[in-house]
Design a protein around this motif. Structure first.
Motif, PDB file in Angstrom:
ATOM      1  N   LEU A 266       0.827  -1.199   0.000  1.00 45.27           N
ATOM      2  CA  LEU A 266       0.000   0.000   0.000  1.00 45.27           C
ATOM      3  C   LEU A 266       0.866   1.256   0.000  1.00 45.27           C
ATOM      4  CD1 LEU A 266      -2.688   1.487   0.186  1.00 45.27           C
ATOM      5  CD2 LEU A 266      -2.596   1.182   2.675  1.00 45.27           C
ATOM      6  N   LEU A 267       1.898   1.290   0.812  1.00 42.79           N
ATOM      7  CA  LEU A 267       2.797   2.447   0.850  1.00 42.79           C
ATOM      8  C   LEU A 267       3.345   2.757  -0.539  1.00 42.79           C
ATOM      9  CD1 LEU A 267       4.320   4.432   2.858  1.00 42.79           C
ATOM     10  CD2 LEU A 267       6.225   2.807   2.691  1.00 42.79           C
ATOM     11  N   TYR A 268       3.791   1.724  -1.232  1.00 45.48           N
ATOM     12  CA  TYR A 268       4.365   1.871  -2.571  1.00 45.48           C
ATOM     13  C   TYR A 268       3.336   2.480  -3.524  1.00 45.48           C
ATOM     14  CZ  TYR A 268       6.046   0.258  -7.170  1.00 45.48           C
ATOM     15  OH  TYR A 268       6.442   0.180  -8.489  1.00 45.48           O
ATOM     16  N   HIS A 269       2.110   1.984  -3.476  1.00 42.48           N
ATOM     17  CA  HIS A 269       1.120   2.446  -4.442  1.00 42.48           C
ATOM     18  C   HIS A 269       0.518   3.793  -4.062  1.00 42.48           C
ATOM     19  CE1 HIS A 269       1.464  -1.778  -5.725  1.00 42.48           C
ATOM     20  NE2 HIS A 269       1.224  -1.255  -6.903  1.00 42.48           N
ATOM     21  N   LEU A 270       0.404   4.097  -2.774  1.00 43.22           N
ATOM     22  CA  LEU A 270      -0.007   5.444  -2.397  1.00 43.22           C
ATOM     23  C   LEU A 270       1.010   6.467  -2.892  1.00 43.22           C
ATOM     24  CD1 LEU A 270      -1.416   5.094   1.248  1.00 43.22           C
ATOM     25  CD2 LEU A 270      -2.686   5.734  -0.802  1.00 43.22           C
ATOM     26  N   ALA A 271       2.287   6.119  -2.774  1.00 45.62           N
ATOM     27  CA  ALA A 271       3.324   7.034  -3.263  1.00 45.62           C
ATOM     28  C   ALA A 271       3.200   7.243  -4.763  1.00 45.62           C
ATOM     29  CB  ALA A 271       4.711   6.488  -2.908  1.00 45.62           C
TER      30      ALA A 271
ATOM     31  N   CYS B  26      -3.033  12.314  11.671  1.00 48.68           N
ATOM     32  CA  CYS B  26      -3.146  12.010  10.246  1.00 48.68           C
ATOM     33  C   CYS B  26      -4.603  12.053   9.809  1.00 48.68           C
ATOM     34  CB  CYS B  26      -2.536  10.647   9.930  1.00 48.68           C
ATOM     35  SG  CYS B  26      -3.231   9.278  10.879  1.00 48.68           S
ATOM     36  N   ASP B  27      -4.799  12.244   8.508  1.00 44.84           N
ATOM     37  CA  ASP B  27      -6.152  12.212   7.950  1.00 44.84           C
ATOM     38  C   ASP B  27      -6.669  10.783   7.825  1.00 44.84           C
ATOM     39  OD1 ASP B  27      -6.240  15.034   7.541  1.00 44.84           O
ATOM     40  OD2 ASP B  27      -5.025  14.784   5.733  1.00 44.84           O
ATOM     41  N   HIS B  28      -5.776   9.861   7.461  1.00 49.06           N
ATOM     42  CA  HIS B  28      -6.144   8.462   7.235  1.00 49.06           C
ATOM     43  C   HIS B  28      -5.215   7.564   8.035  1.00 49.06           C
ATOM     44  CE1 HIS B  28      -8.664   9.252   3.578  1.00 49.06           C
ATOM     45  NE2 HIS B  28      -7.900  10.326   3.537  1.00 49.06           N
ATOM     46  N   VAL B  29      -5.783   6.481   8.576  1.00 46.57           N
ATOM     47  CA  VAL B  29      -4.974   5.465   9.231  1.00 46.57           C
ATOM     48  C   VAL B  29      -5.325   4.114   8.629  1.00 46.57           C
ATOM     49  CG1 VAL B  29      -6.602   5.062  11.135  1.00 46.57           C
ATOM     50  CG2 VAL B  29      -4.170   4.577  11.457  1.00 46.57           C
ATOM     51  N   VAL B  30      -4.315   3.273   8.441  1.00 45.81           N
ATOM     52  CA  VAL B  30      -4.504   1.967   7.813  1.00 45.81           C
ATOM     53  C   VAL B  30      -3.965   0.881   8.744  1.00 45.81           C
ATOM     54  CG1 VAL B  30      -4.074   0.515   5.810  1.00 45.81           C
ATOM     55  CG2 VAL B  30      -4.215   3.005   5.529  1.00 45.81           C
ATOM     56  N   ASN B  31      -4.825  -0.067   9.064  1.00 45.78           N
ATOM     57  CA  ASN B  31      -4.433  -1.224   9.861  1.00 45.78           C
ATOM     58  C   ASN B  31      -3.939  -2.299   8.901  1.00 45.78           C
ATOM     59  OD1 ASN B  31      -4.250  -3.540  11.425  1.00 45.78           O
ATOM     60  ND2 ASN B  31      -6.112  -3.120  12.595  1.00 45.78           N
ATOM     61  N   ALA B  32      -2.623  -2.418   8.794  1.00 49.02           N
ATOM     62  CA  ALA B  32      -1.992  -3.437   7.957  1.00 49.02           C
ATOM     63  C   ALA B  32      -1.091  -4.304   8.826  1.00 49.02           C
ATOM     64  CB  ALA B  32      -1.187  -2.780   6.829  1.00 49.02           C
ATOM     65  N   ALA B  33      -1.587  -4.600  10.027  1.00 49.66           N
ATOM     66  CA  ALA B  33      -0.750  -5.202  11.051  1.00 49.66           C
ATOM     67  C   ALA B  33      -0.727  -6.722  11.028  1.00 49.66           C
ATOM     68  CB  ALA B  33      -1.194  -4.711  12.434  1.00 49.66           C
ATOM     69  N   GLY B  34      -1.240  -7.357   9.969  1.00 47.54           N
ATOM     70  CA  GLY B  34      -1.143  -8.806   9.857  1.00 47.54           C
ATOM     71  C   GLY B  34      -1.801  -9.511  11.011  1.00 47.54           C
TER      72      GLY B  34
ATOM     73  N   MET C 259      -8.632   4.966  -1.724  1.00 41.81           N
ATOM     74  CA  MET C 259      -8.369   6.047  -0.791  1.00 41.81           C
ATOM     75  C   MET C 259      -8.203   7.386  -1.503  1.00 41.81           C
ATOM     76  SD  MET C 259      -5.722   4.019   1.739  1.00 41.81           S
ATOM     77  CE  MET C 259      -5.457   5.396   2.870  1.00 41.81           C
ATOM     78  N   VAL C 260      -7.531   7.381  -2.644  1.00 37.28           N
ATOM     79  CA  VAL C 260      -7.207   8.628  -3.332  1.00 37.28           C
ATOM     80  C   VAL C 260      -8.375   9.106  -4.194  1.00 37.28           C
ATOM     81  CG1 VAL C 260      -5.666   9.695  -5.021  1.00 37.28           C
ATOM     82  CG2 VAL C 260      -4.738   8.128  -3.298  1.00 37.28           C
ATOM     83  N   HIS C 261      -9.029   8.184  -4.911  1.00 36.43           N
ATOM     84  CA  HIS C 261     -10.021   8.576  -5.907  1.00 36.43           C
ATOM     85  C   HIS C 261     -11.462   8.277  -5.491  1.00 36.43           C
ATOM     86  CE1 HIS C 261      -6.685   9.296  -8.599  1.00 36.43           C
ATOM     87  NE2 HIS C 261      -6.255   8.064  -8.413  1.00 36.43           N
ATOM     88  N   GLY C 262     -11.656   7.520  -4.419  1.00 35.29           N
ATOM     89  CA  GLY C 262     -13.010   7.216  -3.973  1.00 35.29           C
ATOM     90  C   GLY C 262     -13.615   5.990  -4.624  1.00 35.29           C
ATOM     91  N   GLN C 263     -12.936   5.360  -5.554  1.00 35.71           N
ATOM     92  CA  GLN C 263     -13.392   4.111  -6.150  1.00 35.71           C
ATOM     93  C   GLN C 263     -12.199   3.441  -6.824  1.00 35.71           C
ATOM     94  OE1 GLN C 263     -16.236   5.916  -9.102  1.00 35.71           O
ATOM     95  NE2 GLN C 263     -15.189   4.564 -10.536  1.00 35.71           N
ATOM     96  N   THR C 264     -12.408   2.198  -7.238  1.00 37.38           N
ATOM     97  CA  THR C 264     -11.331   1.406  -7.818  1.00 37.38           C
ATOM     98  C   THR C 264     -11.691   1.001  -9.240  1.00 37.38           C
ATOM     99  OG1 THR C 264     -12.312  -0.621  -6.978  1.00 37.38           O
ATOM    100  CG2 THR C 264     -10.695   0.459  -5.570  1.00 37.38           C
ATOM    101  N   GLU C 265     -10.706   0.539  -9.974  1.00 35.44           N
ATOM    102  CA  GLU C 265     -10.957   0.102 -11.348  1.00 35.44           C
ATOM    103  C   GLU C 265     -11.451  -1.333 -11.418  1.00 35.44           C
ATOM    104  OE1 GLU C 265      -6.912  -1.172 -13.389  1.00 35.44           O
ATOM    105  OE2 GLU C 265      -6.657   0.706 -12.294  1.00 35.44           O
ATOM    106  N   ILE C 266     -11.521  -2.034 -10.283  1.00 34.71           N
ATOM    107  CA  ILE C 266     -12.095  -3.370 -10.244  1.00 34.71           C
ATOM    108  C   ILE C 266     -13.197  -3.391  -9.189  1.00 34.71           C
ATOM    109  CG2 ILE C 266      -9.886  -4.398 -10.917  1.00 34.71           C
ATOM    110  CD1 ILE C 266      -9.705  -5.537  -8.045  1.00 34.71           C
ATOM    111  N   ASN C 267     -13.996  -4.438  -9.215  1.00 36.98           N
ATOM    112  CA  ASN C 267     -15.060  -4.621  -8.230  1.00 36.98           C
ATOM    113  C   ASN C 267     -14.454  -5.191  -6.953  1.00 36.98           C
ATOM    114  OD1 ASN C 267     -17.353  -5.191  -6.779  1.00 36.98           O
ATOM    115  ND2 ASN C 267     -18.228  -6.596  -8.283  1.00 36.98           N
TER     116      ASN C 267
END
Length: 815
Positions: free
Chosen positions: A19-24, A201-209, A371-379
């Motif tokens: 996620l970090l990579y793609h948010l960047a 922060c504005d957004h927090v992500v639980n990616a804690a496995g 997160m960035v655009h409000g929707q995704t290109e897949i379902n």
């Protein structure tokens, strides 16, 4: 470490770093990832690193394909090797049901351009010469572009790519609290070397496995993840392996429930026990564990290793060099959690993957889009954490997750709803329906009848349930039927500003008069179809909303999070309080008239209207609607009074030959009526323009609503001669003994390039035709156009229909 960030990600495994990579890459470089140890030091580092393309879900297949693609090119971007081994893979089918499933999956992967081959014994032996015992194998599913990657190398390569774009990583930093502030932002408290820092922060992500439940608990959020102990072993070097000129494909074997791959000159074997698997850390996991393994237990694996020794005789005499035993995360349905936490604005999940090395890149890509655009290109509905509700408590999560682990390499048959963790919520009439032979499905914690009759002999072709469902359809179409529809979402929306809220969210106009009912779609800012609901105006400032049960928390969030400051709106989830009984069919009016004093005539109670009436002495909100396309009413009533209402309706229906019908017949009849379904035909991937929802979208009145501008722009581009990528069509298929289930690829007549995909289908018992919906190239949209659909390796002709196969003029609904 900074004190302010746009986004904080908690957890430095493949999912969080992905996620970090793609948010960047999406431009969110003001993102901080916090990891309590080193990157990958939770469960990522000890994974076997397999990256398969094979999976039975179209959208998850897109996730998998993206991961394999990224790992092949990360080194060029970042200068760091991922350890990618593009050795391919073979998944064995050891019975005909698996072979049928593989044919279905192959067609689906063809639609994505993923290369795959169904191969026989000779090809299997040529590709994997050390695997000798394959007499039980029906066929092999060969994906030559599969492989495996070094978990640590791949994750660190993504981390390097994120850092190069400006993202930050804080290692050896333990998050101790996550709190939402009064202004809606999040405050993350973390500790490093005895020093405490707070990051807003504005957004927090639980990616804690496998720590995700503990991190969630800091914010009062239950997380349906259970860790399971998974072991794999690596043999000493094998002379036979050294002699192989090429690396053998990764082998997956349902019989031994194992995967096999080469590890240097040894053999790596990873069993998934099919019984007696072991959970881990149910009472919490020590925060201080890094690069932690659990004690190996080869006795636990003995039954599956015995089969492995038959498959690979070289293993029988091999020494064991290493046993890797550690926890991996599982969820109740085997899918990961990617998306918003229910009831919490800007708290996201990216966790719970059992094969995170495969899924981390794709999960990161699509969550970043969300997160960035409000929707995704897949379902992403099957990934949304809100597919689980408050009913998915720890006991349920454990039972379902263990069952999913046991079934890792087994085929889930169509119509199969496994018993683990069930039943949960049953309506008061469930015992009565049991006595009628109800066959149940679990949907968002509820038990819902599929049909009534003998248990199904599951099949990829038409099963013994086919004729049973046909009889239910005939009973509804010819006489009258009753169905328990309680498993739908139900909301009260009230207040002086309720109409303003719904008006700016609904693409369709709201019902103008009290008692009016209208189908509405709610869109994202980019025009994607986010929600589908029926809206009933009950009075001044009073609206009653219904939607799919799977969207309960999703739809509630959508409504609540669009209330503006200072507005007088109250949104109440009434799903668990209100039951629904549907009475529908030509004799529905006669049945209801025997149970109520209300005037049910067309003049007094027209189609698409609602009234608050008493039926059998039970107060009901009666909606004259029918999802099956017949004269009918839905009776929304206090759940605790369902039994008395049901008994009276059944008694009144007996002289009319009333039948009970379930969700299978309902699906058949809605497809006969060409009714489109949320999550299938209607998703955020497309706008109402591609879905051909024009009559439900108010673009001409000048009224503003969310997504209007994007929808108009899409419409105007088409009107200006710019072709859409795809449009939805309704068609008849010349099927034989099976029907479209969804995700079957579509081709032009005799064509080789996939130009579309089905979303669902069924045999129309009333009309005697196999019907389907499909998104196809606009060149095939005109009624009478033909194209081809692949069903289990065979091409079938589809013919586009101009209207619904059943009652296209809605005369029966208006009767």
């Amino acid at each position: 470490m900074r004190n302010d960030a746009q986004c904080v990600i908690i957890g430095g495994g493949a999912m969080g770093v992905g996620l970090l990579y793609h948010l960047a890459h999406e431009g969110w470089t003001d993102t901080l990832l916090i990891e309590k140890g080193e990157l990958t030091s939770g469960s990522t580092w000890h994974a076997a690193g397999l990256v398969p393309h094979f999976i039975g879900s179209l959208n998850m297949a897109k996730v998998h394909a993206y991961g394999a693609e990224l790992y092949t090119k990360l080194e060029e971007e970042t200068g760091m090797a991922t350890g990618w081994h593009g050795c391919g893979a073979i998944r064995l089918a050891v019975n005909q049901e698996q072979a049928e499933w593989y044919r279905y999956v192959q067609a689906m992967l063809d639609s994505l351009g993923v290369e795959s081959h169904l191969i026989g014994h000779d090809d299997i032996r040529a590709l994997a010469p050390l695997m000798e015992s394959i007499d039980d194998v029906v066929l092999g599913f060969h994906t030559p572009n599969d492989g495996w990657s070094d978990p640590t190398g791949s994750t660190n390569a993504m981390a390097a790519g994120a850092r190069q774009l400006g993202a930050e990583i804080a290692r050896h930093t333990l998050v101790t609290d996550v709190t939402q502030l009064p202004d809606g932002r999040w405050q993350v408290t973390a500790e490093k070397a005895g020093e405490q820092t707070q990051v807003t922060c504005d957004h927090v992500v639980n990616a804690a496995g496998h720590y995700a439940p503990q991190v969630g608990a800091m914010s009062g959020i239950d997380v349906p993840i259970v860790s399971m102990i998974h072991q794999y072993l690596i043999t000493e070097p094998l002379d036979a392996m050294k002699a192989c000129d090429v690396e053998m494909p990764v082998i997956r074997d349902p019989r031994s429930s194992c995967y096999y791959r080469r590890e240097i000159d040894g053999l790596l074997i990873g069993p998934y026990e099919t019984h007696d698997s072991i959970t881990y850390g149910l009472d919490g996991i020590d925060w201080g564990l890094h690069f932690h393994l659990t004690p190996p237990d080869l006795d636990q694996l003995a039954p599956w290793l015995e089969i492995s020794a038959e498959r690979f005789p070289v293993f029988a005499e091999a020494g064991i060099k290493q046993v890797v035993s550690g926890p991996i995360t599982h969820t109740p349905d085997g899918g990961y959690l990617m998306g918003p936490a229910a009831g919490h604005r800007n708290y996201w999940f990216c966790a719970g993957a059992s094969i995170g090395i495969t899924q981390g890149p794709g999960a990161g890509k699509y969550l970043a889009q969300w997160m960035v655009h409000g929707q995704t290109e897949i379902n992403v509905r099957e990934m949304d954490p809100r597919r689980f509700g408050p009913w998915s408590d720890l006991d349920y999560t454990i039972a379902k997750s263990i069952d999913e682990y046991h079934e890792m390499y087994q085929v889930r048959m169509p119509g199969e709803y496994r018993n683990a963790g069930r039943p949960l919520k049953r309506t008061p009439i469930a015992d009565r329906l049991d006595a009628l032979g109800a066959q149940w499905q679990d949907v968002w914690g509820w038990e819902r009848p599929r049909y009534y009759g003998e248990p199904e002999d599951y099949s990829w072709r038409r099963s013994n349930a086919h004729d049973i469902v046909a009889a239910e359809c005939a009973g509804v179409r010819e006489r009258v039927g009753i169905a328990d529809l309680t498993a739908f979402a139900k909301f009260d929306v009230t207040g002086a500003d309720a109409e303003a809220l719904l008006g700016r969210l609904s693409a369709n106009r709201l019902p103008a008069r009290d008692g009016g009912t209208r189908l509405v779609h709610m869109l994202t800012e980019l025009g994607g179809i986010e929600c589908e609901m029926t809206v009933t105006r009950l009075g001044d400032g009073r609206f009653w909303l219904n939607s799919a049960i799977a969207g309960t928390e999703h739809d509630h969030d959508w409504l609540v999070q669009h209330v503006q400051p200072g507005e007088d709106v109250t949104i109440t989830d009434r799903t668990d309080e209100v039951g629904i009984l549907a009475v529908t069919g030509p004799s529905a009016r006669d049945v209801l008239a025997a149970c109520t004093d209300a005037d049910l005539s067309n003049d007094a109670f027209g189609w698409l209207t609602a009234q608050e009436i008493d039926v059998a002495g039970v107060p009901c909100t009666a909606l004259r609607v029918s999802y099956v396309g017949e004269l009918g009413w839905e009776l929304h009533h206090p759940l605790e009074r369902m039994s008395e209402l049901y008994d009276t309706l059944v008694a009144a229906g007996e002289p009319h030959g009333m039948v009970h019908f379930g969700s299978s017949a309902m699906n058949v009849m809605r497809i006969e009526k060409a009714y489109k379904a949320w999550g299938g035909e209607l998703t955020t991937e497309i706008t109402p323009v591609e879905a051909r929802l024009g009559r439900f979208v108010d673009l001409d009145s000048g009224r503003d609503f969310l997504g209007r501008d994007a929808t108009i722009a899409r419409r105007d581009r088409e009107a200006g001669g710019e072709s859409l990528d795809m449009v939805l069509v309704y068609c008849e298929v010349d099927a034989t003994d099976s029907d479209c289930r969804g995700n079957e690829p579509c081709y032009g007549p005799g064509g080789t390039d996939c130009m579309g995909i089905t979303t669902g289908g069924a045999w129309g018992h009333t009309v005697g035709r196999s019907l389907a919906f499909a998104y196809v190239d606009p060149a095939f949209e005109e009624p009478g156009s033909t194209f081809e659909v692949t069903l289990f390796g065979e091409r079938h002709t589809a013919t586009v229909l101009a209207d619904a196969a059943h009652d296209p003029g809605n005369e029966r609904l208006r009767a």
